[in-house]
Motif scaffolding. Structure first.
Motif, mmCIF file in Angstrom:
data_model
loop_
_atom_site.group_PDB
_atom_site.id
_atom_site.type_symbol
_atom_site.label_atom_id
_atom_site.label_comp_id
_atom_site.label_asym_id
_atom_site.label_seq_id
_atom_site.Cartn_x
_atom_site.Cartn_y
_atom_site.Cartn_z
ATOM 1 N N PHE A 48 70.140 66.892 -9.825
ATOM 2 C CA PHE A 48 70.622 65.800 -10.678
ATOM 3 C C PHE A 48 72.143 65.856 -10.785
ATOM 4 C CE2 PHE A 48 72.062 64.229 -14.784
ATOM 5 C CZ PHE A 48 71.461 62.979 -14.861
ATOM 6 N N PHE A 49 72.670 67.053 -11.066
ATOM 7 C CA PHE A 49 74.112 67.214 -11.203
ATOM 8 C C PHE A 49 74.799 67.220 -9.833
ATOM 9 C CE2 PHE A 49 72.478 69.217 -15.123
ATOM 10 C CZ PHE A 49 73.107 68.389 -16.041
ATOM 11 N N LEU A 77 75.402 63.744 -9.121
ATOM 12 C CA LEU A 77 76.411 63.257 -10.058
ATOM 13 C C LEU A 77 77.801 63.678 -9.586
ATOM 14 C CD1 LEU A 77 76.623 61.719 -12.753
ATOM 15 C CD2 LEU A 77 76.601 63.935 -13.916
ATOM 16 N N ALA A 101 78.694 61.586 -6.604
ATOM 17 C CA ALA A 101 79.148 60.256 -7.020
ATOM 18 C C ALA A 101 80.605 60.319 -7.472
ATOM 19 C CB ALA A 101 78.256 59.719 -8.139
ATOM 20 N N GLY A 102 80.946 61.367 -8.221
ATOM 21 C CA GLY A 102 82.332 61.535 -8.663
ATOM 22 C C GLY A 102 83.288 61.711 -7.490
ATOM 23 N N ALA A 160 73.952 49.719 -12.128
ATOM 24 C CA ALA A 160 73.331 51.041 -12.246
ATOM 25 C C ALA A 160 71.809 50.959 -12.307
ATOM 26 C CB ALA A 160 73.864 51.770 -13.477
ATOM 27 N N THR A 179 70.650 59.574 -10.350
ATOM 28 C CA THR A 179 72.020 59.869 -9.911
ATOM 29 C C THR A 179 72.166 59.714 -8.396
ATOM 30 O OG1 THR A 179 71.444 62.231 -9.893
ATOM 31 C CG2 THR A 179 72.597 61.385 -11.833
ATOM 32 N N GLN A 190 72.833 56.087 -7.530
ATOM 33 C CA GLN A 190 74.203 55.659 -7.821
ATOM 34 C C GLN A 190 75.159 56.169 -6.740
ATOM 35 O OE1 GLN A 190 73.941 53.526 -10.211
ATOM 36 N NE2 GLN A 190 71.901 54.328 -10.698
ATOM 37 N N ALA A 191 75.001 57.429 -6.356
ATOM 38 C CA ALA A 191 75.890 58.008 -5.346
ATOM 39 C C ALA A 191 75.800 57.243 -4.026
ATOM 40 C CB ALA A 191 75.548 59.483 -5.131
#
Length: 524
Positions: free
Chosen positions: A36-37, A40, A43-44, A87, A367, A370-371
């Motif tokens: 999950f992270f 994330l 994506a960042g 999203a 996530t 989104q990425a």
């Protein structure tokens, strides 16, 4: 192993060079964030990279139109509005989301009524002595239909079958375990993995071609045929290498890992009622498939595409629905006859339980979606793909040669990230478009990934099922620990991976289709 009590053996205690390598993999893997992270963070990184590239005025060429495409920044006003406003849509329209849930509804019913486990028990325990190894391995390769359940059910059954045939039960256990976990992608029946992978590949392919679609059957020819090829390979490794190494079986005094399940001394035989239910369920499935074939082949059938086409048709795009009905029909029929399904209210309950098991996957998908969406919208994915494609063309590493290198490259990250779907979600948006721009069909790229991801499974230190497998194995090897398990299964991993790479090479050199409508080169 010379240790007198290895019931507490862990990677930290595994001896030798292999132990140090495994400890290194474990340390690195344990430091990786939850998927999950991980997505994330990805994506960042995409957001920052897109802002930098846009600030530098970077652009690329759209291969479909030939137009110059500027990089768009996620951190711009336009990008931030896009990220927030899409999203939810990105989440619910991410292809693997609906596909995998749909198929798992049917598989959940078939599993919980007992159809899958009874089929496995009936096949393995009734195999004639001369064919025990091959039957055990073949059924184990098909175990991915039952997902993780197969790892718990099949190796103990295989051990019992070997013992009944007067052979070392540990050989049967390890051969079955290797087939289930290392041969996870091979099957003659499309499973949830095929649905999940095709959805991820479709999303990646649409970075280059918005109309691209990779079907659930995209790798069917390759992996259905590899079921036979790997059955022979694993059988030979078991009979020619493992059994001579193990020698004569002497029943030990069993000592299990604390908290591990206690395997039955005698696996539960298939009752006459279960056997009858299994037969009737098989007839129901065959009848369903026959009706489906007739409806598909009827002149002017609504399931056909334009001019009677099958490959590009409503039938091919609806494969997950037909798989769902196949498992529902088989599972419900079996449950009614066997008495495991006594109320229709149990069916949605079984479906609910199946979906509950997918909750961790659904959380990660948010996530991940989104990425991937940001990757595509910002044109960073297209920029990397065109740059990589140019490099491949310059070095001549496209086609089957490039696929072989890519498949080898996957091995190390596959050891670090326990989820194959998570790893493919990371890699597909880069490598699928890159190979597509060199004319390689995305189904071939998917196959190259799956063979390494699958073959490396037995050597993944963070596999959550390892304690259970160790506990089951210790009935036959009470002093065996993780080092014992890894050393016994490693020859199978090497053989499976080597044979699969060879099969991929042969498929590519002769440009054979890996699935309906999917040859090495697009449009081939």
């Amino acid at each position: 192993m010379t240790r007198t009590d290895t019931t507490e053996l862990t990677l930290a205690e595994a001896p030798g060079l292999s132990g140090r390598m495994l400890r290194g993999v474990e340390r690195i893997g344990n430091r990786l964030p939850h998927p999950f992270f991980l997505f994330l963070i990805l994506a960042g990184l995409v957001a920052v990279a897109s802002a930098v590239a846009a600030g530098l005025g970077a652009s690329t060429i759209d291969p479909a139109t030939g137009d110059v495409v500027p990089i768009r920044s996620i951190l711009s006003s336009e990008g931030l509005v896009y990220a927030v406003s899409t999203a939810i849509e990105n989440f619910i329209t991410f292809p693997p989301f609906g596909l995998i849930i749909t198929v798992m509804l049917g598989i959940g019913v078939a599993e919980r009524t007992g159809l899958l486990s009874t089929f496995m028990r009936a096949t393995v325990l009734s195999a004639p002595k001369w064919a025990v190894t091959y039957v055990v391995v073949f059924v184990s390769l098909m175990g991915n239909l039952a997902s993780d359940t197969a790892v718990i059910i099949l190796p103990p059954l295989a051990a019992a079958a070997f013992l009944a045939a007067g052979r070392h039960p540990l050989a049967g256990f390890i051969a079955s375990y290797a087939a289930v976990i290392a041969g996870f992608s091979a099957n003659v029946v499309p499973a949830g993995t095929d649905v999940l992978m095709s959805g991820i590949t479709t999303s990646a392919a649409q970075i280059v071609d918005p109309g691209a679609e990779v079907s659930v059957l995209a790798n069917y020819y390759f992996f259905a045929s590899s079921t036979v090829i790997l059955s022979i390979t694993i059988t030979l490794v078991c009979q020619r290498f493992l059994e001579p190494k193990l020698g004569t079986y002497v029943p030990p005094e069993t000592k299990l890992l604390p908290g591990a399940p206690t395997p039955d001394s005698d696996p539960k035989p298939v009752s006459s009622k279960e056997r009858r239910a299994l037969l009737i369920a098989a007839v129901a499935i065959v009848a369903y498939l026959a009706v489906l074939v007739v409806l598909l082949l009827l002149p002017g059938s609504a399931l056909q595409g334009e001019d009677g086409a099958i490959l590009r048709s409503p039938f091919m795009s609806s494969i997950p629905i037909f798989i769902l009905f196949m498992f529902l029909i088989g599972g419900i029929t079996y449950g009614v006859i066997a008495g495991t399904l006594t109320s229709w209210a149990q069916v949605p309950t079984m479906m609910t339980d199946a979906v509950k098991e997918l909750v961790p996957f659904i959380v990660v998908i948010f996530t991940a979606a989104q990425a991937i969406a940001w990757f595509s919208w910002s044109q960073i994915g297209l920029l990397l793909a065109t740059g990589g494609a140019d490099a491949m063309e310059a070095t001549g590493l496209g086609g089957i040669g490039g696929l072989m290198i890519f498949s080898v490259f996957v091995f190390v990250p596959a050891l670090l990230l326990t989820s194959g779907s998570a790893l493919w979600t990371l890699l597909a948006p880069i490598f699928v478009p890159m190979f597509m721009l060199n004319g390689v069909d995305p189904a071939y790229v998917q196959a190259a990934f799956r063979i390494t991801d699958s073959a490396s499974n037995p050597l993944v230190p963070m596999n959550p099922l390892l304690p259970v497998v160790l506990g089951l194995m210790q009935k036959w090897a009470p002093k065996g620990g993780l080092g014992t398990l890894f050393s016994l299964v490693m020859p199978f991993t090497i053989a499976i991976w080597g044979v699969w790479l060879l099969q991929l090479l042969v498929w590519g050199l002769f440009e054979l289709p890996v699935g309906p409508g999917h040859s090495l080169m697009m449009g081939g």
